[in-house]
Design an enzyme around this catalytic site. Structure first.
Site, PDB file in Angstrom:
ATOM      1  N   ASP A  32     -22.925  19.242  62.088  1.00 34.10           N
ATOM      2  CA  ASP A  32     -21.980  19.986  61.257  1.00 34.10           C
ATOM      3  C   ASP A  32     -22.702  21.104  60.525  1.00 34.10           C
ATOM      4  O   ASP A  32     -22.203  22.208  60.374  1.00 34.10           O
ATOM      5  CB  ASP A  32     -21.342  19.063  60.202  1.00 34.10           C
ATOM      6  CG  ASP A  32     -20.398  18.071  60.844  1.00 34.10           C
ATOM      7  OD1 ASP A  32     -20.169  18.201  62.058  1.00 34.10           O
ATOM      8  OD2 ASP A  32     -19.904  17.183  60.126  1.00 34.10           O
ATOM      9  N   PHE A  35     -23.493  23.988  62.763  1.00 32.79           N
ATOM     10  CA  PHE A  35     -22.245  24.661  63.109  1.00 32.79           C
ATOM     11  C   PHE A  35     -21.786  25.554  61.951  1.00 32.79           C
ATOM     12  O   PHE A  35     -21.449  26.718  62.147  1.00 32.79           O
ATOM     13  CB  PHE A  35     -21.160  23.629  63.435  1.00 32.79           C
ATOM     14  CG  PHE A  35     -19.873  24.257  63.893  1.00 32.79           C
ATOM     15  CD1 PHE A  35     -19.692  24.621  65.213  1.00 32.79           C
ATOM     16  CD2 PHE A  35     -18.850  24.522  62.981  1.00 32.79           C
ATOM     17  CE1 PHE A  35     -18.520  25.225  65.634  1.00 32.79           C
ATOM     18  CE2 PHE A  35     -17.669  25.130  63.396  1.00 32.79           C
ATOM     19  CZ  PHE A  35     -17.505  25.477  64.728  1.00 32.79           C
ATOM     20  N   ASP A  36     -21.814  24.993  60.751  1.00 27.60           N
ATOM     21  CA  ASP A  36     -21.402  25.772  59.580  1.00 27.60           C
ATOM     22  C   ASP A  36     -22.275  27.008  59.399  1.00 27.60           C
ATOM     23  O   ASP A  36     -21.809  28.066  58.993  1.00 27.60           O
ATOM     24  CB  ASP A  36     -21.462  24.909  58.312  1.00 27.60           C
ATOM     25  CG  ASP A  36     -20.305  23.921  58.250  1.00 27.60           C
ATOM     26  OD1 ASP A  36     -19.356  24.078  59.041  1.00 27.60           O
ATOM     27  OD2 ASP A  36     -20.354  22.997  57.417  1.00 27.60           O
ATOM     28  N   GLU A 112     -16.788  14.648  42.207  1.00 20.83           N
ATOM     29  CA  GLU A 112     -16.248  13.581  43.065  1.00 20.83           C
ATOM     30  C   GLU A 112     -17.029  13.557  44.369  1.00 20.83           C
ATOM     31  O   GLU A 112     -17.725  14.503  44.689  1.00 20.83           O
ATOM     32  CB  GLU A 112     -14.774  13.883  43.424  1.00 20.83           C
ATOM     33  CG  GLU A 112     -13.852  13.926  42.248  1.00 20.83           C
ATOM     34  CD  GLU A 112     -12.470  14.482  42.616  1.00 20.83           C
ATOM     35  OE1 GLU A 112     -12.164  14.615  43.815  1.00 20.83           O
ATOM     36  OE2 GLU A 112     -11.724  14.795  41.688  1.00 20.83           O
ATOM     37  N   ASP A 116     -15.321  11.639  54.033  1.00 24.48           N
ATOM     38  CA  ASP A 116     -15.327  12.211  55.369  1.00 24.48           C
ATOM     39  C   ASP A 116     -14.321  11.501  56.267  1.00 24.48           C
ATOM     40  O   ASP A 116     -14.660  10.641  57.070  1.00 24.48           O
ATOM     41  CB  ASP A 116     -16.740  12.104  55.952  1.00 24.48           C
ATOM     42  CG  ASP A 116     -16.953  13.089  57.071  1.00 24.48           C
ATOM     43  OD1 ASP A 116     -16.100  13.980  57.241  1.00 24.48           O
ATOM     44  OD2 ASP A 116     -17.965  12.978  57.782  1.00 24.48           O
ATOM     45  N   GLU A 172      -7.668  11.211  51.326  1.00 23.69           N
ATOM     46  CA  GLU A 172      -8.374  11.158  52.593  1.00 23.69           C
ATOM     47  C   GLU A 172      -8.148   9.793  53.236  1.00 23.69           C
ATOM     48  O   GLU A 172      -8.382   8.761  52.609  1.00 23.69           O
ATOM     49  CB  GLU A 172      -9.867  11.360  52.301  1.00 23.69           C
ATOM     50  CG  GLU A 172     -10.654  11.873  53.451  1.00 23.69           C
ATOM     51  CD  GLU A 172     -10.511  13.369  53.682  1.00 23.69           C
ATOM     52  OE1 GLU A 172      -9.668  14.031  53.018  1.00 23.69           O
ATOM     53  OE2 GLU A 172     -11.224  13.875  54.554  1.00 23.69           O
ATOM     54  N   TYR A 224      -7.249  11.960  45.735  1.00 24.97           N
ATOM     55  CA  TYR A 224      -8.024  12.824  44.842  1.00 24.97           C
ATOM     56  C   TYR A 224      -7.291  14.061  44.339  1.00 24.97           C
ATOM     57  O   TYR A 224      -7.906  14.960  43.792  1.00 24.97           O
ATOM     58  CB  TYR A 224      -9.317  13.253  45.524  1.00 24.97           C
ATOM     59  CG  TYR A 224      -9.136  13.730  46.964  1.00 24.97           C
ATOM     60  CD1 TYR A 224      -8.361  14.845  47.264  1.00 24.97           C
ATOM     61  CD2 TYR A 224      -9.729  13.037  48.013  1.00 24.97           C
ATOM     62  CE1 TYR A 224      -8.190  15.274  48.557  1.00 24.97           C
ATOM     63  CE2 TYR A 224      -9.555  13.462  49.320  1.00 24.97           C
ATOM     64  CZ  TYR A 224      -8.789  14.581  49.575  1.00 24.97           C
ATOM     65  OH  TYR A 224      -8.605  14.996  50.861  1.00 24.97           O
ATOM     66  N   LYS A 287     -14.578  20.173  40.666  1.00 24.53           N
ATOM     67  CA  LYS A 287     -13.286  20.785  40.359  1.00 24.53           C
ATOM     68  C   LYS A 287     -13.197  21.082  38.867  1.00 24.53           C
ATOM     69  O   LYS A 287     -13.642  20.260  38.050  1.00 24.53           O
ATOM     70  CB  LYS A 287     -12.144  19.825  40.710  1.00 24.53           C
ATOM     71  CG  LYS A 287     -12.117  19.408  42.158  1.00 24.53           C
ATOM     72  CD  LYS A 287     -11.071  18.318  42.401  1.00 24.53           C
ATOM     73  CE  LYS A 287     -11.113  17.890  43.857  1.00 24.53           C
ATOM     74  NZ  LYS A 287     -10.318  16.697  44.125  1.00 24.53           N
ATOM     75  N   LYS A 311     -22.156  20.333  50.445  1.00 22.94           N
ATOM     76  CA  LYS A 311     -22.283  19.424  51.592  1.00 22.94           C
ATOM     77  C   LYS A 311     -23.706  18.940  51.794  1.00 22.94           C
ATOM     78  O   LYS A 311     -24.654  19.705  51.622  1.00 22.94           O
ATOM     79  CB  LYS A 311     -21.750  20.117  52.851  1.00 22.94           C
ATOM     80  CG  LYS A 311     -20.229  20.315  52.746  1.00 22.94           C
ATOM     81  CD  LYS A 311     -19.603  20.925  53.965  1.00 22.94           C
ATOM     82  CE  LYS A 311     -19.474  20.000  55.111  1.00 22.94           C
ATOM     83  NZ  LYS A 311     -18.691  20.571  56.222  1.00 22.94           N
ATOM     84  N   CYS A 405     -26.792   5.329  92.416  1.00 21.23           N
ATOM     85  CA  CYS A 405     -26.905   4.274  91.415  1.00 21.23           C
ATOM     86  C   CYS A 405     -28.363   3.840  91.268  1.00 21.23           C
ATOM     87  O   CYS A 405     -28.998   3.479  92.264  1.00 21.23           O
ATOM     88  CB  CYS A 405     -26.043   3.082  91.831  1.00 21.23           C
ATOM     89  SG  CYS A 405     -26.238   1.692  90.708  1.00 21.23           S
ATOM     90  N   CYS A 408     -28.504  -0.034  92.588  1.00 19.45           N
ATOM     91  CA  CYS A 408     -28.261  -0.473  93.963  1.00 19.45           C
ATOM     92  C   CYS A 408     -28.315   0.662  94.986  1.00 19.45           C
ATOM     93  O   CYS A 408     -28.176   0.424  96.172  1.00 19.45           O
ATOM     94  CB  CYS A 408     -26.921  -1.201  94.055  1.00 19.45           C
ATOM     95  SG  CYS A 408     -25.506  -0.088  93.961  1.00 19.45           S
ATOM     96  N   CYS A 429     -23.455  -4.549  93.273  1.00 17.38           N
ATOM     97  CA  CYS A 429     -24.415  -3.908  92.372  1.00 17.38           C
ATOM     98  C   CYS A 429     -24.801  -4.907  91.269  1.00 17.38           C
ATOM     99  O   CYS A 429     -23.958  -5.296  90.459  1.00 17.38           O
ATOM    100  CB  CYS A 429     -23.770  -2.654  91.801  1.00 17.38           C
ATOM    101  SG  CYS A 429     -24.801  -1.776  90.629  1.00 17.38           S
TER     102      CYS A 429
HETATM  103  S1  IVH Z   1      -9.671  18.471  46.977  1.00 15.38           S
HETATM  104  C1  IVH Z   1      -6.996  22.286  47.235  1.00 15.38           C
HETATM  105  N1  IVH Z   1     -11.294  16.426  46.853  1.00 15.38           N
HETATM  106  O1  IVH Z   1     -12.140  18.106  52.102  1.00 15.38           O
HETATM  107  C2  IVH Z   1      -8.140  21.402  47.521  1.00 15.38           C
HETATM  108  N2  IVH Z   1     -10.826  17.342  48.988  1.00 15.38           N
HETATM  109  O2  IVH Z   1     -12.488  21.120  52.848  1.00 15.38           O
HETATM  110  C3  IVH Z   1      -7.736  20.014  47.785  1.00 15.38           C
HETATM  111  N3  IVH Z   1     -11.891  16.129  50.857  1.00 15.38           N
HETATM  112  O3  IVH Z   1      -8.991  19.063  53.261  1.00 15.38           O
HETATM  113  C4  IVH Z   1      -8.833  19.180  48.297  1.00 15.38           C
HETATM  114  N4  IVH Z   1     -12.888  14.596  49.615  1.00 15.38           N
HETATM  115  O4  IVH Z   1      -9.625  16.614  53.415  1.00 15.38           O
HETATM  116  C5  IVH Z   1     -10.689  17.325  47.662  1.00 15.38           C
HETATM  117  N5  IVH Z   1     -12.684  14.571  46.570  1.00 15.38           N
HETATM  118  C6  IVH Z   1     -12.075  15.458  47.376  1.00 15.38           C
HETATM  119  C7  IVH Z   1     -12.226  15.421  48.778  1.00 15.38           C
HETATM  120  C8  IVH Z   1     -11.591  16.400  49.554  1.00 15.38           C
HETATM  121  C9  IVH Z   1     -12.668  15.033  50.851  1.00 15.38           C
HETATM  122  C10 IVH Z   1     -11.499  16.875  52.062  1.00 15.38           C
HETATM  123  C11 IVH Z   1     -10.044  17.168  52.194  1.00 15.38           C
HETATM  124  C12 IVH Z   1      -9.911  18.664  52.289  1.00 15.38           C
HETATM  125  C13 IVH Z   1     -11.294  19.070  52.675  1.00 15.38           C
HETATM  126  C14 IVH Z   1     -11.586  20.421  52.083  1.00 15.38           C
END
Ligand code: IVH
Length: 669
Positions: A32, A35-36, A112, A116, A172, A224, A287, A311, A405, A408, A429
């Site tokens: 991941d 990729f990112d 928080e 995943d 999630e 969440y 947040k 991440k 194989c 065999c 086999c």
């Molecule tokens: S808040 C408007 N809180 O991450 C934002 N998202 O890339 C609302 N996710 O689609 C999301 N843990 O599927 C929030 N503690 C958490 C989270 C969380 C996992 C996922 C969620 C979201 C993606 C955002």
């Protein structure tokens, strides 16, 4: 072409290739993180060079999980994603920027975990769950209410008081590690492709069409985010505490933080502590707590300005590939395994990693003696995610998938529509034969105590057992000719064989190793046919009428029973005294529901849904998952989905409750 344009082209090709591996082949070829990084590089170039942008660039692709089998609903508020970073410095910048935009020194941040799994939106009206919708394309998603209802931790009716009339709760859906490991172990056993990580497993499970199967897999959900016109508190943290009182499983890790140093401390702590959590996490989310401040900050087109995701980078090692071995399983599928110079990863020494199949080997372009990246992210089996080209030896050559194989020597065949290669020599086999013996004696099959993998191989190698029927010709004396057996252990095996004669028919069907027939399939076949002669006489067409038996399984069953070798084995097993028919309580069977198709919906008080399914079939009826013109009755319990009710009403399908149903089949108290 300029250098920039060339790089853009390269990046798009590479990203598209990885997307294909991930979404189509369900076998990621890159971490991941990497990729990112590719995506971020492409985004940056496109942002700075608008002339190079293209509406079809992968950066403009909105991820969508929409599945045509489900009805869709529009989200009340779009489901956005979160801006993300892998750097603590960028999180610190986010805090500084937010403070400046707000023009206020004081603000609280909620830290928080980033769970995943796959996101879900639940709508409650007057405290009752009315709809569960997946993220979909962010604007609209699939209605998966029936599947969501199988998750026991999700309240169908809110408890306590003070909830608003209209409430949206987002969270999630995830598969805890324990359930994930169990599911993959089952799949490995049945030689089905493994899920790469709990996230894929959770989203795949949520999209299953059969809620009973969903329930079996053990999903869970953490919440969440609350939305609605009348939330109880003016800040995120307290709102989630209210949600906890209403019965939601709110993210167990949630902390109020004040300023950069507390945020950094939170990151440093959870970077390692998260490994002890029972669920997979791929980062942290920060947040702004106050809803007023959230409102001031607002949203960009893609994500809220009041939150950021940090991440975690997956643990990755670099080591040399010693050689690739090819291993043959019970069903003949040949799996390539990378044998590596030992490397330490997440506290364990890794020497072997799966290469999955021929397509993956090709897309990685892996050569002999290559330096390879090994990752152990959300997987039980480590995997190769890339090659370090700078370590490639000049005389190396691409790893070739075997054509014959390794056990065999038979030429391999490609399974139609799949990435797997298979050895067709089913009955000659050795690893396939030993695999079938091992399967037959297993705990969930004939449960023959004292015979495991090693003994199965020993019995085969000694020539005493060349197919499962030979097991019943064993004697204490014969077993004692083998080195491993003494009088006591030999008697234990013979007793185990004797006891296995009482194992019910459905487990005998599973024990036979009919390709593609797993535990559930065997149960369905046994219940639908009731005895082996009926099963053996069925055509593929008749078999597909049985619930969950598709064309591929049906053809495989017909082919299995057409083989004289298998018929001879079954005759010998029957002569040995194994259960070849179902023992039924005759009082429960009738033909009162002959020709009737019944749909079950909701929850019941007198019997489980599965029991009602069974009763329908025992009485000659057919259970179906969805309502159509052909439906004769809707057997309705509590909390039935409104969509089903509406459909039944509009098609004029009679709706019956459990008492009515039980009296129809003569089972009144
Ligand atoms: S808040 C408007 N809180 O991450 C934002 N998202 O890339 C609302 N996710 O689609 C999301 N843990 O599927 C929030 N503690 C958490 C989270 C969380 C996992 C996922 C969620 C979201 C993606 C955002």
């Amino acid at each position: 072409m300029t250098d920039k344009a060339l790089r853009v082209q390269q990046l798009r090709d590479e990203i598209n290739r990885h997307n294909h591996s991930y979404y189509v082949l369900n076998a990621p070829t890159i971490s991941d993180y990497d990729f990112d990084m590719l995506l971020k590089e492409l985004e940056a170039i496109e942002r700075e060079n608008p002339e190079l942008d293209d509406p079809l660039s992968p950066t403009h692709r909105v991820g969508s999980d929409i599945n045509s089998h489900f009805d869709q609903a529009a989200h009340i508020h779009p489901m956005l994603s979160l801006g993300n970073t892998y750097s603590i410095a960028e999180v610190d910048d986010f805090i500084r920027r937010t403070r400046e935009s707000l023009g206020e020194q004081k603000f609280e941040i909620v830290g928080e975990m980033k769970y995943d799994g796959t996101s879900i939106s639940l709508i409650y009206e007057h405290g009752r769950l009315v709809r569960a919708v997946t993220r979909g394309d962010g604007e609209k998603g699939d209605i998966v209410t029936d599947n969501i209802k199988t998750i026991k931790s999700i309240p169908l009716q809110l408890s306590g008081s003070g909830w608003p009339d209209l409430l949206e709760v987002r969270g999630e859906v995830l598969l805890p590690w324990a359930a994930f490991d169990k599911l993959n172990a089952e799949r490995a056993y049945n030689e089905e492709p493994l899920f790469a990580n709990p996230r894929n497993a959770a989203s795949g499970t949520l999209k299953l069409l059969n809620p009973a199967e969903v329930a079996h897999r053990g999903l869970d959900a953490y919440f969440y985010y609350l939305l609605g016109p009348e939330l109880p508190a003016d800040n995120h943290y307290d709102n989630l505490e209210y949600a906890r009182q209403w019965g939601f499983k709110v993210a167990p890790v949630m902390k109020l933080l004040h300023g950069i140093s507390e945020v950094d401390e939170f990151i440093n702590y959870w970077d390692t502590a998260r490994k002890e959590l029972p669920v997979a996490t791929d980062g942290l989310v920060f947040k702004v707590n106050s809803l007023r401040q959230q409102l001031n900050l607002g949203f960009t087109a893609k994500s809220p300005r009041w939150a950021i995701a940090y991440k975690f980078a997956a643990e990755r090692g670099l080591t040399r590939l010693r050689f690739v071995s090819f291993e043959v399983g019970r069903t003949g599928v040949v799996t390539p395994v990378a044998n590596l110079e030992p490397v330490l990863l997440s506290g364990t020494i890794v020497k072997r990693a799966s290469l999955h199949n021929a397509d993956i080997i090709r897309s990685l372009d892996i050569h002999t003696d290559d330096m390879v990246y090994v990752e152990k992210g959300g997987e039980i089996i480590p995997k190769i995610t890339g090659v370090d080209l700078s370590g490639r030896q000049p005389d190396s050559h691409p790893v070739e998938f075997v054509t014959h194989c390794p056990a065999c020597g038979s030429p391999l065949e490609r399974v139609e529509g799949e990435a797997a290669w298979i050895c067709p020599n089913k009955y000659g086999c050795p690893p396939q034969i030993v695999g079938r013996i091992e399967h037959f004696v297993g705990r969930r099959m004939m449960n023959i105590d004292g015979v495991g993998e090693e003994t199965a191989r020993l019995l085969f190698d000694s020539g005493l057992v060349t197919n499962v029927a030979d097991l019943y010709d064993l004697t204490v004396e014969k077993l004692m000719t083998l080195e491993r057996f003494a009088d006591k252990s030999a008697r234990r095996v013979i007793q185990g064989l004797e006891d296995s004669k009482r194992v019910p028919f459905e487990r005998v069907v599973f024990a036979l190793s009919i390709p593609y027939v797993g535990e559930t399939g065997a149960k369905k076949l046994a219940r639908a046919t009731a005895d082996i002669d009926t099963l053996m006489a069925m055509t593929a067409e008749q078999l597909t009428e049985i619930e969950d038996i598709g064309e591929r399984i049906a053809n495989s069953i017909v082919e299995y029973f057409a083989n004289p070798l298998n018929r001879a084995i079954i005759q010998r097993l029957r002569d040995a005294g194994l259960q070849m028919s179902i023992e039924r309580d005759e009082s429960e069977t009738s033909d009162r529901l002959a020709g009737k198709t019944i749909v079950i919906s909701g929850t019941f008080t007198k019997n489980s849904r599965d029991r009602y399914k069974e009763l329908i079939e025992l009485n000659g009826g057919k259970n179906s998952g969805s309502i159509s013109k052909k439906t004769d009755y809707l057997l309705a319990g509590d909390n039935m989905g409104p969509a089903k009710l509406e459909k039944a009403t509009s098609l004029g399908v009679p709706i019956i409750d459990e008492d009515t149903f039980l009296s129809m089949i003569g089972l009144t108290d």
